[in-house]
Design an enzyme around this catalytic site. Structure first.
Site, PDB file in Angstrom:
ATOM      1  N   ASN A   9       0.934  -1.105  -0.149  1.00 21.75           N
ATOM      2  CA  ASN A   9       0.097   0.067  -0.092  1.00 21.75           C
ATOM      3  C   ASN A   9       0.929   1.258  -0.136  1.00 21.75           C
ATOM      4  O   ASN A   9       1.741   1.429   0.800  1.00 21.75           O
ATOM      5  CB  ASN A   9      -0.800  -0.041   1.318  1.00 21.75           C
ATOM      6  CG  ASN A   9      -1.553   1.262   1.402  1.00 21.75           C
ATOM      7  OD1 ASN A   9      -1.551   2.150   0.715  1.00 21.75           O
ATOM      8  ND2 ASN A   9      -1.805   1.324   2.865  1.00 21.75           N
ATOM      9  N   LYS A  11       0.011   4.273   0.486  1.00 21.78           N
ATOM     10  CA  LYS A  11      -0.465   5.252   1.336  1.00 21.78           C
ATOM     11  C   LYS A  11      -0.348   6.592   0.295  1.00 21.78           C
ATOM     12  O   LYS A  11      -0.658   6.686  -0.799  1.00 21.78           O
ATOM     13  CB  LYS A  11       0.335   5.260   2.410  1.00 21.78           C
ATOM     14  CG  LYS A  11       0.405   4.091   3.263  1.00 21.78           C
ATOM     15  CD  LYS A  11       0.697   4.356   4.810  1.00 21.78           C
ATOM     16  CE  LYS A  11       0.910   2.725   5.326  1.00 21.78           C
ATOM     17  NZ  LYS A  11       1.321   2.743   6.833  1.00 21.78           N
ATOM     18  N   HIS A  96      -7.794  -0.035   6.914  1.00 28.25           N
ATOM     19  CA  HIS A  96      -6.603  -0.011   7.331  1.00 28.25           C
ATOM     20  C   HIS A  96      -6.787   0.895   8.664  1.00 28.25           C
ATOM     21  O   HIS A  96      -7.390   1.780   8.683  1.00 28.25           O
ATOM     22  CB  HIS A  96      -5.912   0.807   5.871  1.00 28.25           C
ATOM     23  CG  HIS A  96      -3.991   0.929   6.610  1.00 28.25           C
ATOM     24  ND1 HIS A  96      -3.688   1.580   7.607  1.00 28.25           N
ATOM     25  CD2 HIS A  96      -3.143  -0.006   6.211  1.00 28.25           C
ATOM     26  CE1 HIS A  96      -2.590   1.593   7.588  1.00 28.25           C
ATOM     27  NE2 HIS A  96      -2.106   0.613   6.895  1.00 28.25           N
ATOM     28  N   GLU A  98      -4.877   3.503   9.586  1.00 31.05           N
ATOM     29  CA  GLU A  98      -5.026   4.905   9.648  1.00 31.05           C
ATOM     30  C   GLU A  98      -6.154   5.124   9.190  1.00 31.05           C
ATOM     31  O   GLU A  98      -6.714   6.110   9.588  1.00 31.05           O
ATOM     32  CB  GLU A  98      -4.078   5.280   8.460  1.00 31.05           C
ATOM     33  CG  GLU A  98      -2.640   4.862   9.191  1.00 31.05           C
ATOM     34  CD  GLU A  98      -1.302   4.505   7.884  1.00 31.05           C
ATOM     35  OE1 GLU A  98      -1.796   4.914   6.740  1.00 31.05           O
ATOM     36  OE2 GLU A  98      -0.132   4.156   8.481  1.00 31.05           O
ATOM     37  N   GLU A 168      -2.685  -6.739  10.828  1.00 35.20           N
ATOM     38  CA  GLU A 168      -1.611  -5.516  11.152  1.00 35.20           C
ATOM     39  C   GLU A 168      -1.802  -4.959  12.388  1.00 35.20           C
ATOM     40  O   GLU A 168      -2.764  -4.154  12.588  1.00 35.20           O
ATOM     41  CB  GLU A 168      -1.850  -4.381   9.978  1.00 35.20           C
ATOM     42  CG  GLU A 168      -1.806  -5.092   8.440  1.00 35.20           C
ATOM     43  CD  GLU A 168      -1.361  -3.915   7.441  1.00 35.20           C
ATOM     44  OE1 GLU A 168      -0.289  -4.071   6.960  1.00 35.20           O
ATOM     45  OE2 GLU A 168      -2.139  -2.909   7.303  1.00 35.20           O
ATOM     46  N   GLY A 174       4.313   1.303  10.812  1.00 38.55           N
ATOM     47  CA  GLY A 174       4.644   2.984  10.398  1.00 38.55           C
ATOM     48  C   GLY A 174       5.902   3.036  11.185  1.00 38.55           C
ATOM     49  O   GLY A 174       6.542   2.409  12.159  1.00 38.55           O
ATOM     50  N   SER A 215       5.736  -3.203   9.782  1.00 36.38           N
ATOM     51  CA  SER A 215       7.148  -3.089   9.745  1.00 36.38           C
ATOM     52  C   SER A 215       7.699  -4.295   9.129  1.00 36.38           C
ATOM     53  O   SER A 215       8.885  -4.910   9.724  1.00 36.38           O
ATOM     54  CB  SER A 215       7.668  -2.980  11.329  1.00 36.38           C
ATOM     55  OG  SER A 215       7.359  -1.991  11.806  1.00 36.38           O
TER      56      SER A 215
HETATM   57  P1  PGA Z   1       4.812  -0.616   7.341  1.00 37.85           P
HETATM   58  O1  PGA Z   1       3.318  -0.196   6.982  1.00 37.85           O
HETATM   59  O2  PGA Z   1       5.286  -1.658   6.575  1.00 37.85           O
HETATM   60  O3  PGA Z   1       5.533   0.652   6.993  1.00 37.85           O
HETATM   61  O4  PGA Z   1       4.966  -0.764   9.065  1.00 37.85           O
HETATM   62  C1  PGA Z   1       2.580  -1.491   7.139  1.00 37.85           C
HETATM   63  C2  PGA Z   1       0.980  -1.015   6.661  1.00 37.85           C
HETATM   64  O5  PGA Z   1       0.614   0.103   7.038  1.00 37.85           O
HETATM   65  O6  PGA Z   1       0.100  -1.708   5.984  1.00 37.85           O
END
Ligand code: PGA
Length: 265
Positions: A9, A11, A96, A98, A168, A174, A215
């Site tokens: 993704n 973002k 997601h 966020e 997740e 993040g 991550s």
């Molecule tokens: P990240 O993001 O791999 O940068 O931790 C994962 C996600 O938000 O799906």
């Protein structure tokens, strides 16, 4: 045989130009892979149409980061399932963390979106995960059960083959994210599998891909993938650079070919 799903993704990153360059390079990388890996990218809305054309002949699946549940209407700023269908998208990411955190995305709304996506032949990629506090209070399993039961309310067994689930944990995502330990991931994926079997029946629940995200990077991707019930990876930062994503995909390809991942029959 269940395939692995590996995707990213983007973002709110990448211009159209950057996205097209990335997609072009990814097309070349994916054409060299031998194992059955379903590779997908989820760019921003503005880049979807040009990228769709760019990868027309590449085995890369394309998704959107969100959508509204209504076909059309007075919903300023929203994108409908029909609009995504019109540009030939396959996947729509829903829920997601966020979106849950910043845009009041509730389980009930996610459920409406899941049903709308299925109605229009899209493949919902449903993201679930507990927060740091919920983990701390030892209610992660309960939270995942609630998220799944509401998101999948009204979803029939026949639709199960079009679903993707991504676990997740919010605390692992993040810049501030802490990579999850393998035992935790293993336990949560087993729990998710059990809930899916309960909701969708044993057969359908067993074959549904459960991806892990948060991550994920080149150093830990194979460790997560080697866990039972981890059927793919959903990657953010470590996949935004095409060289880095390419390395991860090639590692997974070698890993599968060496027989290290016992793909379920
Ligand atoms: P990240 O993001 O791999 O940068 O931790 C994962 C996600 O938000 O799906």
């Amino acid at each position: 045989m269940t395939k692995l799903w590996v995707g990213t993704n983007w973002k709110m990153h990448k211009s159209i130009k950057e996205g097209m360059k990335y997609a072009d390079q990814l097309g070349r990388i994916v054409s060299e892979l031998n194992a059955d890996i379903e590779v997908f990218i989820i760019p921003s809305y503005t880049a979807l149409w040009p990228i769709k054309n760019q990868i027309a002949h590449a085995p890369i699946r394309l998704g959107a980061q969100n959508m509204h549940w209504a076909d059309s209407g007075a919903y300023t700023g929203e994108v409908s399932p029909l609009m995504l269908k019109e540009i030939g998208l396959e996947i729509v990411e829903l829920g997601h963390s966020e979106r849950r955190q910043y845009y009041n995305e509730t389980d009930e709304r996610i459920n409406k979106k899941v049903l709308a996506a299925l109605k229009h032949g899209l493949r919902p990629l449903i993201c679930i995960g507990e927060t740091r506090d919920q983990k701390h209070h030892s209610v992660a399993e309960e939270i995942l059960s609630i998220q799944l039961k509401i998101a999948l309310s009204g979803v029939g067994m026949a639709d199960a083959e079009r679903l993707l689930i991504a676990y997740e944990p919010v605390w692992a995502i993040g810049e501030e994210g802490v990579p999850a330990d393998k035992r935790h991931v293993s336990r949560m994926h087993a729990h998710i599998r059990a809930i899916l079997e309960q909701l969708l029946g044993r057969e359908a629940g067993r074959s549904l891909p459960i991806l892990y995200g948060g991550s994920v990077n080149r150093a830990n991707s194979l460790e997560y993938l080697s866990l039972e019930n981890v059927n793919g990876l959903f990657i953010g930062r470590a996949a935004w650079d095409i060289q880095s994503f390419g390395q991860i995909l090639m590692d997974i390809d070698n890993f599968c070919r060496s027989g290290s991942k016992a793909l379920r029959q």
